[in-house]
Design a protein around this motif. Structure first.
Motif, PDB file in Angstrom:
ATOM      1  N   ARG A  65       1.009  -1.187   0.038  1.00  0.00           N
ATOM      2  CA  ARG A  65      -0.001  -0.015  -0.005  1.00  0.00           C
ATOM      3  C   ARG A  65       0.890   1.191  -0.071  1.00  0.00           C
ATOM      4  O   ARG A  65       1.518   1.326   1.104  1.00  0.00           O
TER       5      ARG A  65
ATOM      6  N   CYS B  90      -0.568   6.706  -2.109  1.00  0.00           N
ATOM      7  CA  CYS B  90      -1.593   6.986  -3.078  1.00  0.00           C
ATOM      8  C   CYS B  90      -2.726   5.804  -3.708  1.00  0.00           C
ATOM      9  O   CYS B  90      -3.345   5.700  -4.571  1.00  0.00           O
ATOM     10  N   ASN B  91      -2.515   4.749  -2.637  1.00  0.00           N
ATOM     11  CA  ASN B  91      -3.508   3.701  -2.624  1.00  0.00           C
ATOM     12  C   ASN B  91      -3.543   3.008  -4.190  1.00  0.00           C
ATOM     13  O   ASN B  91      -4.401   2.758  -4.881  1.00  0.00           O
ATOM     14  N   LYS B  92      -2.156   2.705  -4.494  1.00  0.00           N
ATOM     15  CA  LYS B  92      -2.127   1.855  -5.796  1.00  0.00           C
ATOM     16  C   LYS B  92      -2.135   0.402  -5.362  1.00  0.00           C
ATOM     17  O   LYS B  92      -1.589   0.094  -4.272  1.00  0.00           O
ATOM     18  N   ARG B  93      -2.937  -0.431  -6.123  1.00  0.00           N
ATOM     19  CA  ARG B  93      -2.986  -1.704  -5.442  1.00  0.00           C
ATOM     20  C   ARG B  93      -2.201  -2.714  -6.059  1.00  0.00           C
ATOM     21  O   ARG B  93      -1.134  -2.476  -6.723  1.00  0.00           O
TER      22      ARG B  93
ATOM     23  N   MET C  81       3.901   1.124  -8.173  1.00  0.00           N
ATOM     24  CA  MET C  81       3.878   2.062  -8.968  1.00  0.00           C
ATOM     25  C   MET C  81       4.066   3.477  -8.573  1.00  0.00           C
ATOM     26  O   MET C  81       3.232   3.690  -7.620  1.00  0.00           O
TER      27      MET C  81
ATOM     28  N   MET D 216       5.691   9.297 -11.239  1.00  0.00           N
ATOM     29  CA  MET D 216       6.648   9.077 -12.000  1.00  0.00           C
ATOM     30  C   MET D 216       7.312  10.273 -12.622  1.00  0.00           C
ATOM     31  O   MET D 216       6.577  11.072 -13.246  1.00  0.00           O
TER      32      MET D 216
ATOM     33  N   GLN E 165       3.505  -4.544 -14.242  1.00  0.00           N
ATOM     34  CA  GLN E 165       2.517  -4.507 -15.041  1.00  0.00           C
ATOM     35  C   GLN E 165       1.085  -4.420 -14.141  1.00  0.00           C
ATOM     36  O   GLN E 165       0.885  -5.265 -13.320  1.00  0.00           O
ATOM     37  N   ILE E 166       0.235  -3.510 -14.649  1.00  0.00           N
ATOM     38  CA  ILE E 166      -1.096  -3.533 -13.764  1.00  0.00           C
ATOM     39  C   ILE E 166      -2.262  -4.256 -14.577  1.00  0.00           C
ATOM     40  O   ILE E 166      -2.289  -4.095 -15.885  1.00  0.00           O
ATOM     41  N   VAL E 167      -3.026  -4.797 -13.741  1.00  0.00           N
ATOM     42  CA  VAL E 167      -3.957  -5.577 -14.324  1.00  0.00           C
ATOM     43  C   VAL E 167      -5.077  -4.782 -15.142  1.00  0.00           C
ATOM     44  O   VAL E 167      -5.262  -3.558 -14.414  1.00  0.00           O
TER      45      VAL E 167
ATOM     46  N   TRP F 186      -4.596  -2.705 -17.463  1.00  0.00           N
ATOM     47  CA  TRP F 186      -4.071  -1.388 -17.912  1.00  0.00           C
ATOM     48  C   TRP F 186      -2.894  -1.421 -18.743  1.00  0.00           C
ATOM     49  O   TRP F 186      -1.923  -2.324 -18.710  1.00  0.00           O
TER      50      TRP F 186
END
Lengths: 186, 575
Positions: A28, A31-34, A48, A51, A60-62, A64
């Protein structure tokens, strides 16, 4: 936040770097990226970040980017074809102690240490033995090393693959007594 | 109006075709409601779980055409697990039992089985048109049933479906006496095609207007097909590899020259670039060009083709065209209305094929542009502000910056002002997708200015619940809201429960909503289906006191008049 990323890059891990030996980390970030999922062997990053200074290889993000699978497939096919043609061309000299002449290889052809070492073994007809994080390579008189940007001779396999490709100037396969210092340990 | 006999009113109603308008006239009075429902020809159901077939048939006993949509939009990007729902079988069964004279069925994101297709093909004598978009669950055996049994079939249009290709002979299942084909699109089939059967079918279809081939149809076959069907309007080329067969190329060129009605070109699934020139003679008539699957064709060949396409209204392309290519589009295609630029590098941080410059060029050069989907690596507020000034007529504006949270690459600021300019200038904006680094501010702008907005897609954006609240409070016409990976939680979700009655659906994944919040919502709004999708076994939702802190991975809620659906799989929990 950038420091956090770099720490991860230099983290010592067990086993041959570049292989999938790191369990998926679910982090976590502020900024709450999963949770992110990497499907290639060399995904070592698991977060992530906002940037500007991007790490060389992104996780890799599911789902995206929002592109249908049918479109992703055609791009992947094209990519695979161009990858197999040699990619960016990071050519470095390879010398082996006792060999009459040097060779040159394209580091971008390989996805990781395993492939590189295999190629070297075939090229020079030798074997490297097994890599251990503490002791280096055991089981062979030959030790693969490389000269980095600072001019130091380093053992191949210590740093993450991407970092290695960026910092490697030339390779040298050391043999015999000189190798013992870097090779079999205690 | 009420002094006219019903037949006269009905005749007047025949001229009212849009769903919205038909809905409006049905609300005027009881008599109009009755006349309208018996005369309704086309029914559109945007969410197959909002209503059931029985109620549909009760209200509209005489319809001819049905459109059904199943899974939510994010299913296109694998966010909805397999087996979630959207089964068409119960609908076809119910329609088959009734006396509806179904002629057209259009399905999007639904699960279709061979059994469904077989039943469909046998139940409706006058069945004419089958359009399947992004569906799955069936094979070429189902297509064989359609081909065999639908005597009056005109359209078989398969767009981007996942079809199990049994490499069977479905094309040869069309009887020799069958000659009414108008549309045939099987581009999404992966397997081999019976070329002989295909050629014979095309040869005996004088009404054929639209033909979209799959990758198994090679160049020489294409030449023969086009020679059989010079009346073609819409062509999807399959495999276009240069086989060094100059004879085929010459035949193709000759055939293409005869296709004076050709207006739309797509496909080129496996294409060798230098063959594109065979199509130059017909380019000046083209209104639609889709090269978004032609990964082999590079910028320069694309540009050479597009330079001939002065009448283009719709262009779908890959970003390999580059900013320079987009400048050519901007100076050539003055009639352009819709542009989609798809990415070739999915990871980002690599080649910057198209940038904000390409977008600005298009906005400056194409005065009729109203719809855009643009994938790129970088954007600036200044560019978006310029685009807004150039193109105040946008109806659909979808910008996808590949890297989440990427700011304005010149100023390092969030892109709030850029998108703010878009919503302020484009008073008719109905659909918007935002991306890049965005704070709550952009949602303040959206809530304030996007009065006509019906669909909004949000990913990796916003700071607090305020962001989502601005949108829910401000956008009165919102129908579909889909959000992923953004910090919106229970406070935003629960602020105005009645809002969801005015919307079709809300999707929230990887946000901050909790199980407790969702349960509270479900209690307050029994007319909503609140679905929690939980594929991860480790993340099993538990009935304990920690619900307030237990984050929900995927939430999908939608209004419905028929209550909880009964076909939900175990990983879907309907509160």
């Amino acid at each position: 936040m950038d420091e956090f990323v770099n720490l991860k890059e230099t983290e010592l891990r067990l086993g041959l770097p570049g292989t999938d030996n790191v369990s998926e980390e679910i982090e976590r970030v502020s900024c709450n990226k999963r949770a992110l999922q990497g499907d290639t062997e060399n995904e070592t990053e698991s977060s992530m970040m906002k940037m500007e200074t991007c790490p060389p290889r992104k996780a890799q993000i599911v789902g995206w980017p929002p592109v249908r699978s049918s479109r992703k497939n055609i791009i992947q096919t094209k990519k695979n074809e161009s990858d197999s043609e040699g990619g960016r061309g990071v050519y470095v000299k390879v010398s082996m102690d006792g060999a009459p002449y040097l060779r040159k290889i394209d580091l971008s052809c390989y996805k990781g240490y395993k492939e590189l070492l295999k190629a070297l073994e075939i090229m020079f007809n030798f074997s490297v033995g097994e890599y251990f994080e503490r002791e280096g390579y055991k089981g062979s008189d030959f030790v693969p090393t490389y000269e980095d940007k600072d001019g130091d001779w380093m053992l191949i396999g210590d740093v993450p693959w991407e970092m290695f490709v960026c910092t490697c100037k030339r390779l040298r396969i050391m043999k015999g007594s000189e190798a013992k210092g870097l090779g079999c340990g205690v | 109006m009420n002094y006219f006999p019903d037949e006269v009113i009905e005749h007047v109603f025949d001229f009212v075709t849009s769903h919205k308008d038909r809905h409006s006239i049905s609300l005027v009075c009881k008599s109009w409601f009755k006349i309208e429902r018996y005369s309704r020809q086309n029914v559109f159901i945007g969410n197959c779980y909002a209503i059931n077939p029985e109620r549909l048939l009760r209200r509209f006993p005489c319809f001819k055409s049905l459109t059904l949509k199943g899974k939510p939009h994010f299913a296109d990007f694998n966010l909805v697990p397999h087996g979630w729902g959207g089964f068409v079988q119960p609908w076809i069964e119910a329609l088959a039992r009734s006396r509806v004279g179904l002629e057209e069925l259009r399905l999007k994101r639904m699960v279709v089985t061979d059994e469904s297709l077989e039943l469909l093909s046998r139940s409706f004598v006058n069945f004419k048109s089958l359009v399947l978009v992004s569906c799955e669950g069936f094979s070429t055996d189902g297509l064989a049933s359609i081909a065999s049994n639908c005597r009056h079939l005109q359209d078989l249009d398969l767009q981007e479906n996942e079809i199990d290709d049994h490499r069977g002979q479905w094309l040869s299942c069309f009887p020799e006496t069958y000659t009414s084909l108008v549309t045939l699109n099987f581009a999404c089939l992966e397997g081999e095609t019976n070329l002989v059967a295909l050629e014979r079918l095309v040869a005996r279809s004088p009404n054929l207007r639209s033909l979209k081939l799959n990758r198994a149809v090679p160049l020489d076959a294409l030449a023969r097909l086009m020679a059989c069907a010079p009346q073609i309007v819409d062509l999807g080329v399959g495999s276009y590899e240069d086989e060094q067969d100059s004879e085929s190329c010459l035949k193709l060129q000759a055939a293409i020259r005869k296709c004076t009605s050709l207006r739309s070109l797509s496909g080129f699934l496996e294409a060798a670039p230098h063959c594109l020139s065979a199509f130059h003679p017909v380019c000046h008539n083209l209104t639609s060009l889709n090269l978004s699957y032609a990964a082999e064709i590079h910028g320069s060949h694309l540009i050479k083709l597009i330079e001939h396409c002065k009448k283009l209204q719709r262009l779908w392309i890959l970003d390999s065209i580059g900013d320079k290519g987009l400048e050519v589009v901007a100076s050539t295609c003055k009639e352009l209305q819709e542009l989609r630029v798809f990415p070739t590098d999915l990871q980002g941080g690599g080649n910057t094929a198209v940038t904000e410059d390409g977008l600005v060029a298009i906005s400056a050069g194409c005065p009729k542009l109203h719809s855009i989907l643009y994938f790129c690596q970088q954007m600036t507020n200044a560019a978006l502000i310029t685009v807004a000034k150039n193109c105040p007529n946008f109806i659909r504006f979808r910008l996808c910056i590949l890297e989440p949270h990427k700011p304005d690459h010149v100023t390092s600021q969030p892109l709030d002002e850029g998108f703010g300019a878009i919503v302020q200038a484009c008073k008719n904006l109905k659909r918007l997708s935002v991306s890049g680094l965005l704070t709550d501010q952009v949602f303040l702008y959206i809530g304030m200015y996007a009065t006509e907005l019906e669909m909004l897609s949000i990913a990796f954006a916003g700071d607090t619940d305020k962001g989502m609240l601005y949108v829910l409070n401000g956008c009165k016409k919102m129908r579909k809201l889909e959000i992923r990976d953004s910090p919106f939680g229970d406070a935003a979700l629960l602020a105005d429960v009645n809002k969801y009655e005015t919307m079709r659906s809300l999707w929230m994944s990887s946000c901050e909503v909790t199980l407790g919040g969702c349960k509270r919502l479900a209690r307050k709004a029994p007319w909503l289906n609140v679905e929690i999708i939980n594929e991860n076994d480790n993340n099993r939702m538990e009935e304990n006191g920690y619900e307030g802190r237990q984050k929900v991975d995927k939430l999908y809620l939608y209004r419905t008049v028929v209550g909880t659906r009964v076909d939900a799989p175990p990983f879907v929990w309907i509160l």
